[in-house]
Design a protein around this motif. Structure first.
Motif, PDB file in Angstrom:
ATOM      1  N   THR A 236     140.370  15.906  21.265  1.00 31.55           N
ATOM      2  CA  THR A 236     140.082  16.365  22.621  1.00 31.55           C
ATOM      3  C   THR A 236     140.272  15.278  23.669  1.00 31.55           C
ATOM      4  N   ALA A 237     140.447  14.044  23.245  1.00 31.85           N
ATOM      5  CA  ALA A 237     140.585  12.946  24.196  1.00 31.85           C
ATOM      6  C   ALA A 237     141.984  12.862  24.795  1.00 31.85           C
ATOM      7  N   ARG A 238     142.951  13.440  24.129  1.00 33.01           N
ATOM      8  CA  ARG A 238     144.319  13.383  24.659  1.00 33.01           C
ATOM      9  C   ARG A 238     144.943  14.782  24.567  1.00 33.01           C
ATOM     10  N   PRO A 239     145.897  15.076  25.420  1.00 34.37           N
ATOM     11  CA  PRO A 239     146.515  16.407  25.378  1.00 34.37           C
ATOM     12  C   PRO A 239     147.418  16.582  24.161  1.00 34.37           C
ATOM     13  N   ASP A 240     147.637  17.811  23.790  1.00 32.09           N
ATOM     14  CA  ASP A 240     148.531  18.133  22.686  1.00 32.09           C
ATOM     15  C   ASP A 240     149.952  17.750  23.082  1.00 32.09           C
ATOM     16  N   PRO A 241     150.638  16.918  22.299  1.00 32.31           N
ATOM     17  CA  PRO A 241     151.981  16.462  22.674  1.00 32.31           C
ATOM     18  C   PRO A 241     153.048  17.553  22.598  1.00 32.31           C
ATOM     19  N   MET A 242     152.714  18.728  22.051  1.00 28.93           N
ATOM     20  CA  MET A 242     153.697  19.805  21.968  1.00 28.93           C
ATOM     21  C   MET A 242     153.491  20.869  23.043  1.00 28.93           C
ATOM     22  N   ILE A 243     152.499  20.710  23.897  1.00 32.48           N
ATOM     23  CA  ILE A 243     152.284  21.639  24.995  1.00 32.48           C
ATOM     24  C   ILE A 243     152.949  21.062  26.238  1.00 32.48           C
TER      25      ILE A 243
ATOM     26  N   GLU B  87     161.480  22.311  30.811  1.00 33.06           N
ATOM     27  CA  GLU B  87     161.736  21.115  31.611  1.00 33.06           C
ATOM     28  C   GLU B  87     161.038  19.872  31.075  1.00 33.06           C
ATOM     29  N   ASP B  88     159.980  20.050  30.294  1.00 31.46           N
ATOM     30  CA  ASP B  88     159.252  18.913  29.733  1.00 31.46           C
ATOM     31  C   ASP B  88     159.990  18.457  28.469  1.00 31.46           C
ATOM     32  N   LEU B  89     160.918  17.534  28.639  1.00 30.98           N
ATOM     33  CA  LEU B  89     161.768  17.112  27.533  1.00 30.98           C
ATOM     34  C   LEU B  89     160.989  16.454  26.397  1.00 30.98           C
ATOM     35  N   THR B  90     159.925  15.735  26.729  1.00 27.71           N
ATOM     36  CA  THR B  90     159.123  15.089  25.686  1.00 27.71           C
ATOM     37  C   THR B  90     158.486  16.132  24.782  1.00 27.71           C
ATOM     38  N   ALA B  91     157.875  17.162  25.365  1.00 28.44           N
ATOM     39  CA  ALA B  91     157.241  18.214  24.572  1.00 28.44           C
ATOM     40  C   ALA B  91     158.276  18.985  23.750  1.00 28.44           C
ATOM     41  N   MET B  92     159.429  19.260  24.349  1.00 34.09           N
ATOM     42  CA  MET B  92     160.475  19.993  23.623  1.00 34.09           C
ATOM     43  C   MET B  92     161.021  19.158  22.466  1.00 34.09           C
ATOM     44  N   ASN B  93     161.166  17.857  22.664  1.00 35.69           N
ATOM     45  CA  ASN B  93     161.614  16.974  21.572  1.00 35.69           C
ATOM     46  C   ASN B  93     160.569  16.911  20.465  1.00 35.69           C
ATOM     47  N   ASN B  94     159.282  16.889  20.836  1.00 31.10           N
ATOM     48  CA  ASN B  94     158.214  16.891  19.834  1.00 31.10           C
ATOM     49  C   ASN B  94     158.247  18.173  19.008  1.00 31.10           C
ATOM     50  N   ARG B  95     158.473  19.304  19.665  1.00 30.71           N
ATOM     51  CA  ARG B  95     158.560  20.586  18.948  1.00 30.71           C
ATOM     52  C   ARG B  95     159.762  20.589  18.003  1.00 30.71           C
ATOM     53  N   ASN B  96     160.882  20.062  18.473  1.00 36.58           N
ATOM     54  CA  ASN B  96     162.082  20.003  17.642  1.00 36.58           C
ATOM     55  C   ASN B  96     161.828  19.134  16.405  1.00 36.58           C
ATOM     56  N   THR B  97     161.204  17.989  16.596  1.00 40.79           N
ATOM     57  CA  THR B  97     160.881  17.095  15.474  1.00 40.79           C
ATOM     58  C   THR B  97     159.966  17.788  14.480  1.00 40.79           C
ATOM     59  N   TRP B  98     158.959  18.500  14.974  1.00 38.95           N
ATOM     60  CA  TRP B  98     157.999  19.224  14.131  1.00 38.95           C
ATOM     61  C   TRP B  98     158.714  20.286  13.290  1.00 38.95           C
ATOM     62  N   MET B  99     159.565  21.086  13.921  1.00 42.47           N
ATOM     63  CA  MET B  99     160.253  22.151  13.201  1.00 42.47           C
ATOM     64  C   MET B  99     161.246  21.582  12.187  1.00 42.47           C
ATOM     65  N   THR B 100     161.904  20.497  12.529  1.00 40.10           N
ATOM     66  CA  THR B 100     162.833  19.857  11.597  1.00 40.10           C
ATOM     67  C   THR B 100     162.081  19.317  10.392  1.00 40.10           C
TER      68      THR B 100
ATOM     69  N   PRO C 117     145.266  19.805   8.833  1.00 40.51           N
ATOM     70  CA  PRO C 117     143.918  19.671   9.362  1.00 40.51           C
ATOM     71  C   PRO C 117     143.877  19.744  10.898  1.00 40.51           C
ATOM     72  N   GLY C 118     142.820  20.374  11.397  1.00 35.90           N
ATOM     73  CA  GLY C 118     142.624  20.446  12.843  1.00 35.90           C
ATOM     74  C   GLY C 118     143.318  21.628  13.482  1.00 35.90           C
ATOM     75  N   THR C 119     143.886  22.513  12.680  1.00 37.80           N
ATOM     76  CA  THR C 119     144.550  23.684  13.251  1.00 37.80           C
ATOM     77  C   THR C 119     143.649  24.892  13.116  1.00 37.80           C
ATOM     78  N   ASP C 120     143.917  25.877  13.940  1.00 39.14           N
ATOM     79  CA  ASP C 120     143.137  27.095  13.951  1.00 39.14           C
ATOM     80  C   ASP C 120     144.100  28.267  13.899  1.00 39.14           C
ATOM     81  N   GLU C 121     143.773  29.273  13.128  1.00 39.00           N
ATOM     82  CA  GLU C 121     144.677  30.413  12.967  1.00 39.00           C
ATOM     83  C   GLU C 121     144.677  31.335  14.165  1.00 39.00           C
ATOM     84  N   ASN C 122     143.747  31.216  15.069  1.00 37.87           N
ATOM     85  CA  ASN C 122     143.679  32.137  16.209  1.00 37.87           C
ATOM     86  C   ASN C 122     144.670  31.813  17.255  1.00 37.87           C
TER      87      ASN C 122
END
Length: 70
Positions: free
Chosen positions: A7-14, A21-34, A65-70
Motif C-alpha cells: 500500500t505504500a507505493r502504487p501498482d506499477p501495472m496501473i 499513454e503510460d509507457l512504463t505501465a504498458m511495458n510492465n504489463r508486457n513483461t508480466w505477460m511474457t 501472493p498478495g493477489t485477490d480474485e475479485n
C-alpha cells in the motif's frame, strides 16, 4: 500508523495516464505477460496454445501472493 510495501507505493501495472499513454505501465504489463507465456512453455511449438497469450493473466492471477480474485 505504518503502511506495508503493497500500500505504500502504487501498482506499477496501473497506468497513470489515459489509454496506453503510460509507457512504463504498458511495458510492465508486457513483461508480466511474457513471463507468464514463458512460464507455461507456450513458446514451444509442441504446446497446444503456442503463440497465444489469451487466458494467461486470468489463469495465474491468484497464484501469486498478495493477489485477490475479485
Amino acid at each position: 500508523m505504518k503502511m506495508n510495501d503493497v500500500t505504500a507505493r502504487p501498482d506499477p501495472m496501473i497506468p497513470c495516464k489515459p489509454g496506453a499513454e503510460d509507457l512504463t505501465a504498458m511495458n510492465n504489463r508486457n513483461t508480466w505477460m511474457t513471463m507468464l507465456y514463458m512460464l507455461e512453455g507456450r513458446d514451444s511449438r509442441d504446446h497446444p496454445k503456442c503463440g497465444l497469450y489469451t487466458g494467461l493473466h486470468k489463469k495465474h492471477y491468484s497464484t501469486f501472493p498478495g493477489t485477490d480474485e475479485n
